[in-house]
Design an enzyme around this catalytic site. Structure first.
Site, PDB file in Angstrom:
ATOM      1  N   THR A 101       0.873  -1.177   0.000  1.00  0.00           N
ATOM      2  CA  THR A 101       0.000   0.000   0.000  1.00  0.00           C
ATOM      3  C   THR A 101       0.906   1.222   0.000  1.00  0.00           C
ATOM      4  O   THR A 101       1.599   1.502   0.981  1.00  0.00           O
ATOM      5  CB  THR A 101      -0.914   0.007   1.232  1.00  0.00           C
ATOM      6  OG1 THR A 101      -1.796  -1.110   1.175  1.00  0.00           O
ATOM      7  CG2 THR A 101      -1.742   1.286   1.280  1.00  0.00           C
ATOM      8  N   LYS A 176      -7.206   1.663  -3.175  1.00  0.00           N
ATOM      9  CA  LYS A 176      -6.869   1.294  -1.793  1.00  0.00           C
ATOM     10  C   LYS A 176      -7.037   2.484  -0.860  1.00  0.00           C
ATOM     11  O   LYS A 176      -7.444   2.339   0.297  1.00  0.00           O
ATOM     12  CB  LYS A 176      -5.439   0.763  -1.725  1.00  0.00           C
ATOM     13  CG  LYS A 176      -4.996   0.315  -0.326  1.00  0.00           C
ATOM     14  CD  LYS A 176      -5.871  -0.800   0.243  1.00  0.00           C
ATOM     15  CE  LYS A 176      -5.495  -1.165   1.672  1.00  0.00           C
ATOM     16  NZ  LYS A 176      -4.207  -1.883   1.769  1.00  0.00           N
TER      17      LYS A 176
END
Length: 291
Positions: A101, A176
Site C-alpha cells: 500500500t 486502496k
C-alpha cells in the site's frame, strides 16, 4: 502454470503467507527479505512442497530469471529501493507486481522505469489483513495493462478471493485509498456506538448481535466489535500503518481537490491512540480514546 518461476520480495505478516500460498500451489518460489532469518523461517515452513524453493540474498538475485516478481514491503521509499533493485535484473517481458500500500505517484514512477526495460508493472494493493493473507481470501485492487493483469490472475488467485483491474497504473493505489477512507469512518462510528451503548448501560454484545443483522452491519462490526468490548487490541492492522495509509490518502486529496474532513479527523484520533501507547494496536483501538 506451475512451471513459472516467481519471486516474492518482503515476508512480513502479509507477504509470508502470500508467498506460502504460491509454494503450496506448486510454483517454484524464490524469496527475499531484509531480515534473512525471516526468509530462512519461510523456507523451513514450506520446505515440504513439491517444487524447489529458494532464498535470495538480494532483490537483484531474487528477480533474475523470474517470470513474475511480487513485492510487499513497507512504504514508498521501500518500493522505490527494492523495486528498482529487482528491476535491474529482471528479464524482458517479465511482470513486476507491487502489493504494497503506497502512493499512486510511486506506482507511476516504477511503471515508467519498467517500460524503459520492457518489463510490465502492476500496482496491486490488497485488503483483508493478516487473516485474509493467511486464509487466501484477500481482495486485490489492480492498476496497469489488461494483458499483464490476465497473466498474473492464475497466480494471485491462490491468495485472493477477488481481484479486479480498475484502470491505468496508479488506479490500484487510488482504490486502496478509498478502502482505507471507508474503514476509518466505519471504525470511528463503531467506536462511538459502543461507547454510547456502554454509557447507556446496555449489553453491547447483545445489541451488536441484533444490529449486525440489519443495515448497520459491516466487516468491522462482525470481526472487531467483540474484541473492542473486551479491550483486546494486540493483533491485526497496526495504528502506525493505518496512519501511513491515511496520510497517503490525505496527500492525494490535496492534489485532486477532494474534501476528506472525516478522514483527517479520524487520522488525528489515531494520533491520540499513538500517544496512549497504541502504535502497534489494531485499528479498532479507536475506542480506547473515548474511555
Amino acid at each position: 502454470m506451475s512451471d513459472l518461476n516467481v519471486s516474492f520480495l518482503g515476508l512480513g505478516v502479509m507477504g509470508f503467507p502470500m508467498a506460502g500460498h504460491l509454494a503450496n500451489a506448486g510454483y517454484k518460489v524464490t524469496v527475499y527479505n531484509r531480515t534473512s532469518s525471516k526468509a530462512q523461517q519461510w523456507l523451513s515452513t514450506y520446505s515440504g512442497v513439491a517444487q524447489t524453493n529458494a532464498i535470495a540474498k538480494t532483490p537483484e538475485e531474487a528477480a533474475e530469471g523470474a517470470d513474475i516478481v511480487f513485492m510487499c514491503v513497507g512504504d514508498d521509499n521501500d518500493v522505490r529501493e527494492i523495486g528498482t533493485r529487482a528491476l535491474s535484473r529482471m528479464k524482458s517481458d517479465a511482470v513486476l507486481v507491487d502489493h504494497t500500500t503506497a502512493s499512486a505517484d510511486i506506482a507511476r514512477e516504477l511503471d515508467a522505469a519498467c517500460r524503459k526495460q520492457k518489463v510490465h508493472f502492476l500496482d496491486a494493493p490488497v485488503s483483508g489483513g493478516q487473516a485474509g493473507a493467511e486464509n487466501g481470501q484477500l481482495t486485490i485492487m489492480v492498476g496497469g495493462e489488461e494483458a499483464s493483469f490476465h497473466r498474473i490472475q492464475p497466480v494471485i488467485k491462490n491468495y485472493a478471493r477477488h481481484s479486479q483491474l480498475l484502470g491505468k497504473c496508479g488506479s490500484g493505489q487510488l482504490a486502496k485509498m478509498m478502502n482505507q477512507i471507508c474503514i476509518a469512518g466505519i471504525v470511528q462510528g463503531l467506536s462511538e456506538a459502543l461507547h454510547f451503548g456502554q454509557k447507556a448501560g446496555l449489553d453491547c454484545n447483545a445489541v451488536i448481535d441484533v444490529i449486525s443483522k440489519g443495515a448497520a452491519q459491516s466487516w468491522q462490526m462482525e470481526n472487531r466489535a467483540s474484541t473492542m468490548l473486551s479491550n483486546t487490541y494486540d493483533f491485526g492492522f497496526a495504528v502506525d500503518w493505518m496512519r501511513k495509509d491515511l496520510g497517503i490518502a490525505l496527500d492525494e486529496a490535496k492534489r485532486n481537490g477532494s474534501t476528506l474532513a472525516l478522514t483527517a479527523l479520524v487520522d488525528q484520533y489515531y494520533a491520540d491512540v499513538q500517544k496512549l501507547g497504541g502504535s502497534r494496536w489494531d485499528t479498532s483501538s479507536l475506542l480506547t480514546r473515548l474511555k
